[in-house]
Design an enzyme around this catalytic site. Structure first.
Site, mmCIF file in Angstrom:
data_model
loop_
_atom_site.group_PDB
_atom_site.id
_atom_site.type_symbol
_atom_site.label_atom_id
_atom_site.label_comp_id
_atom_site.label_asym_id
_atom_site.label_seq_id
_atom_site.Cartn_x
_atom_site.Cartn_y
_atom_site.Cartn_z
ATOM 1 N N ASN A 125 26.371 16.778 58.978
ATOM 2 C CA ASN A 125 25.032 17.294 58.998
ATOM 3 C C ASN A 125 24.809 18.165 57.429
ATOM 4 O O ASN A 125 25.214 18.933 57.368
ATOM 5 C CB ASN A 125 24.694 18.477 60.104
ATOM 6 C CG ASN A 125 23.674 19.298 60.049
ATOM 7 O OD1 ASN A 125 22.532 18.884 59.244
ATOM 8 N ND2 ASN A 125 23.632 20.311 60.746
ATOM 9 N N LYS B 106 22.137 19.230 56.416
ATOM 10 C CA LYS B 106 21.147 20.334 56.325
ATOM 11 C C LYS B 106 20.206 20.063 54.934
ATOM 12 O O LYS B 106 20.064 18.880 54.862
ATOM 13 C CB LYS B 106 21.983 21.624 56.290
ATOM 14 C CG LYS B 106 22.906 21.902 57.375
ATOM 15 C CD LYS B 106 23.334 23.140 57.459
ATOM 16 C CE LYS B 106 24.278 23.257 58.669
ATOM 17 N NZ LYS B 106 24.782 24.535 58.897
ATOM 18 N N HIS C 97 19.687 22.462 66.958
ATOM 19 C CA HIS C 97 20.722 23.160 66.070
ATOM 20 C C HIS C 97 20.516 24.672 66.085
ATOM 21 O O HIS C 97 19.307 25.159 65.930
ATOM 22 C CB HIS C 97 20.497 22.657 64.586
ATOM 23 C CG HIS C 97 21.674 22.873 63.693
ATOM 24 N ND1 HIS C 97 21.914 24.249 63.210
ATOM 25 C CD2 HIS C 97 22.938 22.618 63.258
ATOM 26 C CE1 HIS C 97 23.029 24.554 62.459
ATOM 27 N NE2 HIS C 97 23.581 23.387 62.727
ATOM 28 N N GLU D 80 20.063 26.517 63.787
ATOM 29 C CA GLU D 80 19.113 27.063 62.618
ATOM 30 C C GLU D 80 17.761 26.849 63.000
ATOM 31 O O GLU D 80 16.812 27.532 62.826
ATOM 32 C CB GLU D 80 19.724 26.569 61.359
ATOM 33 C CG GLU D 80 20.766 27.002 60.880
ATOM 34 C CD GLU D 80 21.715 26.232 60.037
ATOM 35 O OE1 GLU D 80 21.396 25.031 59.673
ATOM 36 O OE2 GLU D 80 23.090 26.361 59.866
ATOM 37 N N GLU E 247 28.528 24.537 69.175
ATOM 38 C CA GLU E 247 28.786 25.180 67.889
ATOM 39 C C GLU E 247 28.242 26.594 68.054
ATOM 40 O O GLU E 247 27.263 27.132 67.828
ATOM 41 C CB GLU E 247 27.364 24.710 66.708
ATOM 42 C CG GLU E 247 27.573 23.278 66.518
ATOM 43 C CD GLU E 247 26.867 22.822 65.275
ATOM 44 O OE1 GLU E 247 27.781 22.226 64.391
ATOM 45 O OE2 GLU E 247 25.730 23.181 65.014
ATOM 46 N N GLY F 152 28.784 27.991 59.048
ATOM 47 C CA GLY F 152 28.769 28.338 57.499
ATOM 48 C C GLY F 152 29.498 29.570 57.447
ATOM 49 O O GLY F 152 29.244 30.147 56.245
ATOM 50 N N SER G 97 32.269 25.646 60.700
ATOM 51 C CA SER G 97 33.452 25.620 59.788
ATOM 52 C C SER G 97 34.578 24.631 60.102
ATOM 53 O O SER G 97 35.893 24.875 59.944
ATOM 54 C CB SER G 97 34.003 27.149 59.482
ATOM 55 O OG SER G 97 32.911 27.932 59.233
#
Ligand code: PGA
Length: 251
Positions: free
Chosen positions: A9, A11, A97, A99, A169, A175, A214
């Protein structure tokens, strides 16, 4: 046999030239080094899809997008439809996701519509779920993830459900450099599979459930060795060809 998948991904990273360089490196390393059956997917920004897709033709790597709109077409300024993604060679679409849930307020109901649209266009959703640190500390993480799955997926027929890929996730691991331990990942993946089996029975045994947060070349082997972990959704480490390909080789 469940499909093993490692999806990168990217991003909001990699303008076109940088993206083409990264994709070229990954293609060459995968060709030279990867001997396992894992499927690699590159989920690039929209602006790179067509060109990266051209590079991927003839390789063993599939093209993925990071989002799409729920509607087929129309007056939705700035949005991209599933049909448009399909027209440039996309096969996989990340949906839900954390985010997007956090910054763009995407709800489980809205995501259910996106899942339908993606499936209708013959593409495979990589459906993301996962809890916050606060939810884990309160002990409501299993219920929370189950409700994300129920509200966005449980309207599907068994035939459609069997096309879904799940990515677990935990938000606190994305991250942050703080990976879930393999025991934490396995525990949640098993709970997810049991929840899916409650609705879809044996079909849930065939669902690929990826871990994300991560994941890197140093921890991928241990994570992928877990019984219910079928691969990874890789953010930061997918931006470095060496790291991403080493993760693919971790099966
Ligand atoms: P990360 O991101 O690997 O950088 O933690 C994973 C993701 O957000 O998909």
């Amino acid at each position: 046999m469940r499909k093993k998948i490692v999806a990168g991904n990217w991003k909001m990273n990699k303008p076109l030239e940088d993206g083409l360089k990264l994709a070229t490196e990954v293609i060459n390393m995968v060709k030279d080094e990867v001997r396992n059956e894992a499927l690699a997917v590159l989920c690039t920004p929209f602006t790179n899809l067509y060109s990266v897709g051209k590079l991927l033709e003839g390789s063993k790597i599939a093209l993925g997008a990071q989002n799409c709109h729920s509607k087929d077409s129309g007056a939705y300024t700035g949005e991209i439809s599933a049909e448009m993604l399909k027209s440039v060679g996309v096969k996989y679409v990340i949906l839900g996701h954390s985010e997007r849930r956090e910054y763009f307020k995407e709800s489980n109901q809205f995501l259910a519509e996106k899942v339908n649209t993606v499936l209708k266009n013959g593409l495979t959703p990589i459906f993301c779920c996962g809890e916050s640190l606060d939810q884990r500390e309160k002990g409501i993480h299993f219920d929370f993830v189950n409700s994300q799955l129920t509200e966005s997926l449980f309207h599907l027929s068994e035939a459609d459900f069997s096309k879904i890929v799940i990515a677990y996730e935990p938000i606190w691991a994305i991250g942050t450099g703080k990976t879930a331990s393999s025991a934490q990942a396995q525990e949640m993946h098993e709970k997810i599979r049991t929840h899916l089996a409650g609705k879809y029975g044996k079909a849930a045994q065939e669902t690929s459930i990826l871990y994300g947060g991560s994941c890197n070349p140093g921890n991928a082997k241990e994570l992928f060795a877990c019984k219910d972990v079928d691969g990874g959704l890789i953010g930061g480490a997918s931006l470095k060809s060496r790291d991403f390909v080493d993760i693919i080789k971790s099966f």
